[in-house]
Design an enzyme around this catalytic site. Structure first.
Site, PDB file in Angstrom:
ATOM      1  N   GLY A 107      -8.920   4.174   7.201  1.00  0.00           N
ATOM      2  CA  GLY A 107      -8.584   5.578   7.434  1.00  0.00           C
ATOM      3  C   GLY A 107      -7.100   5.807   7.639  1.00  0.00           C
ATOM      4  N   PHE A 108      -6.440   4.858   8.284  1.00  0.00           N
ATOM      5  CA  PHE A 108      -5.026   5.063   8.612  1.00  0.00           C
ATOM      6  C   PHE A 108      -4.233   3.767   8.465  1.00  0.00           C
ATOM      7  CE2 PHE A 108      -7.474   8.268  10.753  1.00  0.00           C
ATOM      8  CZ  PHE A 108      -6.753   9.428  10.488  1.00  0.00           C
ATOM      9  N   GLY A 109      -2.968   3.918   8.072  1.00  0.00           N
ATOM     10  CA  GLY A 109      -2.060   2.782   8.050  1.00  0.00           C
ATOM     11  C   GLY A 109      -1.543   2.539   9.464  1.00  0.00           C
ATOM     12  N   GLY A 110      -0.825   1.437   9.638  1.00  0.00           N
ATOM     13  CA  GLY A 110      -0.139   1.185  10.905  1.00  0.00           C
ATOM     14  C   GLY A 110      -1.021   0.741  12.060  1.00  0.00           C
ATOM     15  N   ASP A 163      -4.645   3.830  -1.798  1.00  0.00           N
ATOM     16  CA  ASP A 163      -5.712   4.151  -0.851  1.00  0.00           C
ATOM     17  C   ASP A 163      -6.203   5.573  -1.057  1.00  0.00           C
ATOM     18  OD1 ASP A 163      -6.044   1.811   0.849  1.00  0.00           O
ATOM     19  OD2 ASP A 163      -3.971   2.161   1.450  1.00  0.00           O
ATOM     20  N   HIS A 185      -8.301   1.497  -4.099  1.00  0.00           N
ATOM     21  CA  HIS A 185      -9.258   1.267  -3.012  1.00  0.00           C
ATOM     22  C   HIS A 185      -9.904   2.606  -2.676  1.00  0.00           C
ATOM     23  CE1 HIS A 185      -9.666   0.068   1.557  1.00  0.00           C
ATOM     24  NE2 HIS A 185     -10.831   0.215   0.969  1.00  0.00           N
ATOM     25  N   SER A 232       0.840  -1.203   0.000  1.00  0.00           N
ATOM     26  CA  SER A 232       0.000   0.000   0.000  1.00  0.00           C
ATOM     27  C   SER A 232       0.874   1.253   0.000  1.00  0.00           C
ATOM     28  CB  SER A 232      -0.907   0.006   1.230  1.00  0.00           C
ATOM     29  OG  SER A 232      -1.462   1.301   1.354  1.00  0.00           O
ATOM     30  N   MET A 240      -8.745   8.465  -0.081  1.00  0.00           N
ATOM     31  CA  MET A 240      -9.593   8.853   1.067  1.00  0.00           C
ATOM     32  C   MET A 240     -10.062  10.291   0.899  1.00  0.00           C
ATOM     33  SD  MET A 240      -7.221   7.387   4.121  1.00  0.00           S
ATOM     34  CE  MET A 240      -6.588   5.707   4.101  1.00  0.00           C
ATOM     35  N   MET A 252     -12.002   4.819  -0.624  1.00  0.00           N
ATOM     36  CA  MET A 252     -12.678   5.032   0.662  1.00  0.00           C
ATOM     37  C   MET A 252     -13.326   6.412   0.582  1.00  0.00           C
ATOM     38  SD  MET A 252      -9.724   3.405   3.007  1.00  0.00           S
ATOM     39  CE  MET A 252      -8.563   3.517   1.660  1.00  0.00           C
ATOM     40  N   GLY A 285       1.018  -2.253   3.982  1.00  0.00           N
ATOM     41  CA  GLY A 285       1.663  -0.949   3.868  1.00  0.00           C
ATOM     42  C   GLY A 285       2.934  -0.893   4.690  1.00  0.00           C
ATOM     43  N   SER A 286       2.757  -0.747   6.008  1.00  0.00           N
ATOM     44  CA  SER A 286       3.906  -0.595   6.905  1.00  0.00           C
ATOM     45  C   SER A 286       4.903  -1.736   6.787  1.00  0.00           C
ATOM     46  CB  SER A 286       3.436  -0.525   8.362  1.00  0.00           C
ATOM     47  OG  SER A 286       2.301   0.285   8.469  1.00  0.00           O
ATOM     48  N   HIS A 344      -1.258  -1.080  -4.268  1.00  0.00           N
ATOM     49  CA  HIS A 344      -2.545  -0.704  -3.681  1.00  0.00           C
ATOM     50  C   HIS A 344      -2.565   0.798  -3.417  1.00  0.00           C
ATOM     51  CE1 HIS A 344      -6.153  -1.733  -1.242  1.00  0.00           C
ATOM     52  NE2 HIS A 344      -5.721  -0.829  -0.383  1.00  0.00           N
ATOM     53  N   ASP A 375      -6.916  -6.358   4.090  1.00  0.00           N
ATOM     54  CA  ASP A 375      -6.200  -5.074   4.112  1.00  0.00           C
ATOM     55  C   ASP A 375      -6.223  -4.497   5.522  1.00  0.00           C
ATOM     56  OD1 ASP A 375      -5.206  -2.536   3.597  1.00  0.00           O
ATOM     57  OD2 ASP A 375      -6.916  -1.889   2.372  1.00  0.00           O
ATOM     58  N   GLY A 376      -5.015  -4.257   6.058  1.00  0.00           N
ATOM     59  CA  GLY A 376      -4.901  -3.614   7.366  1.00  0.00           C
ATOM     60  C   GLY A 376      -4.182  -4.487   8.373  1.00  0.00           C
ATOM     61  N   MET A 415     -11.913  -5.831   5.126  1.00  0.00           N
ATOM     62  CA  MET A 415     -11.038  -4.919   5.881  1.00  0.00           C
ATOM     63  C   MET A 415     -10.697  -5.537   7.234  1.00  0.00           C
ATOM     64  SD  MET A 415     -10.316  -2.249   4.058  1.00  0.00           S
ATOM     65  CE  MET A 415      -9.395  -1.436   5.361  1.00  0.00           C
TER      66      MET A 415
HETATM   67  C1  DX5 Z   1      -6.386   1.568   5.665  1.00  0.00           C
HETATM   68  C2  DX5 Z   1      -5.914   1.288   4.263  1.00  0.00           C
HETATM   69  C3  DX5 Z   1      -4.821   0.287   4.171  1.00  0.00           C
HETATM   70  C4  DX5 Z   1      -3.530   0.705   4.822  1.00  0.00           C
HETATM   71  C5  DX5 Z   1      -2.820  -0.532   5.279  1.00  0.00           C
HETATM   72  O1  DX5 Z   1      -7.454   2.447   5.613  1.00  0.00           O
HETATM   73  O2  DX5 Z   1      -6.989   0.808   3.478  1.00  0.00           O
HETATM   74  O3  DX5 Z   1      -4.578  -0.091   2.819  1.00  0.00           O
HETATM   75  O4  DX5 Z   1      -2.692   1.423   3.976  1.00  0.00           O
HETATM   76  O5  DX5 Z   1      -1.713  -0.160   6.013  1.00  0.00           O
HETATM   77  P1  DX5 Z   1      -0.973  -1.142   7.024  1.00  0.00           P
HETATM   78  O6  DX5 Z   1      -0.492  -2.322   6.234  1.00  0.00           O
HETATM   79  O7  DX5 Z   1       0.134  -0.296   7.559  1.00  0.00           O
HETATM   80  O8  DX5 Z   1      -1.976  -1.547   8.057  1.00  0.00           O
HETATM   81 ZN    ZN Z   2      -6.562  -0.069   1.405  1.00  0.00          ZN
END
Ligand code: DX5
Ligand code: ZN
Length: 223
Positions: free
Chosen positions: A147-150, A36, A69, A9, A38, A71, A202-203, A34, A180-181, A142
């Site tokens: 909304g947020f990574g990590g 994201d 994706h 991501s 938003m 959102m 992502g992370s 991927h 995802d997530g 999901m």
């Molecule tokens: C969250 C996103 C994810 C996010 C995943 O809203 O849809 O795609 O980037 O990040 P990680 O892998 O860091 O949880």
């Molecule tokens: Zn995503």
């Protein structure tokens, strides 16, 4: 055994070098990238829109698979801009609109020559998407509140992945099941065991010391 698709991501990338980061993902063995998107309404964050997706397409060239994706509220109004920007797959959220709008938008995405996907939040039950499954290329389960990574992986959603995998087998379907997530080498094992074949990370990819090794480890994780 089905191949596992790894989709890093871009949300976890260095945004000051976004084109290079997108190329780094594919050079490190990513199958898909991927993206994201938003809008600050559907989720409590704003990331990027079609212009950045088009720039990423330009940076990675034509053959690379871009997984968008969305959102966002009003996926029906905006999806066309992501088609133009070069998306290969556009996923919208079941919670974003009425079922009529969702149905029409899923169909319109396919008519535009792009694969379609439908995402469900952790709080949304599997039953809410069951009727759409015959018309989908991908179901996104999901594993965090979007909304947020990590964030940390929510194991409670795995039951929905199992139900989707059961449906897929019973219907001899080629549906992709994406999660995802919070995905890392530990949680990936549970996702694959539950029947997911596409993992977004992502992370654990962009922020790894060795991205190629991180992607390889995710792909080879088996239950
Ligand atoms: C969250 C996103 C994810 C996010 C995943 O809203 O849809 O795609 O980037 O990040 P990680 O892998 O860091 O949880
Ligand atoms: Zn995503």
């Amino acid at each position: 055994m089905e191949n596992i698709i790894i989709a890093p991501s871009l949300l976890a990338a260095d945004f000051s070098r976004i084109g290079e980061e997108a190329r780094r993902a594919f050079a490190s063995g990513a199958d898909w990238l991927h993206l994201d998107v938003m809008d600050g309404h559907f989720v409590d964050n704003i990331s990027f829109g079609p212009a950045v997706c088009a720039a990423v397409r330009q940076a990675v060239g034509r053959g690379a698979f871009l997984d968008c994706h969305l959102m966002i509220e009003r996926p029906d109004h905006y999806f066309g801009r992501f088609v133009k920007a070069g998306a290969d797959l556009i996923t919208i959220h079941a919670e974003a609109a009425t079922s009529v709008v969702i149905n029409d938008t899923l169909q319109a995405i396919r008519q535009a020559g792009v694969l379609n996907g439908l995402a469900i939040n952790p709080a949304t039950p599997f039953e809410a998407v069951e009727t759409y499954l015959p018309h989908l290329d991908l179901l996104l389960v999901m594993s965090v509140v979007p909304g947020f990574g990590g964030q940390s992986f929510m194991p409670s959603v795995l039951e929905k992945t199992r139900l989707a995998a059961e449906w897929k087998q019973n219907h001899d379907s080629r549906l992709n099941i994406q999660m995802d997530g919070g995905i890392n080498t530990q949680t990936a094992r549970d996702c694959i065991a539950a029947g997911a074949n596409v993992l977004v990370a992502g992370s654990s990819t962009f922020r790894a010391t060795d991205m190629a090794e991180a992607i390889q480890l995710l792909r080879s994780t088996r239950s």
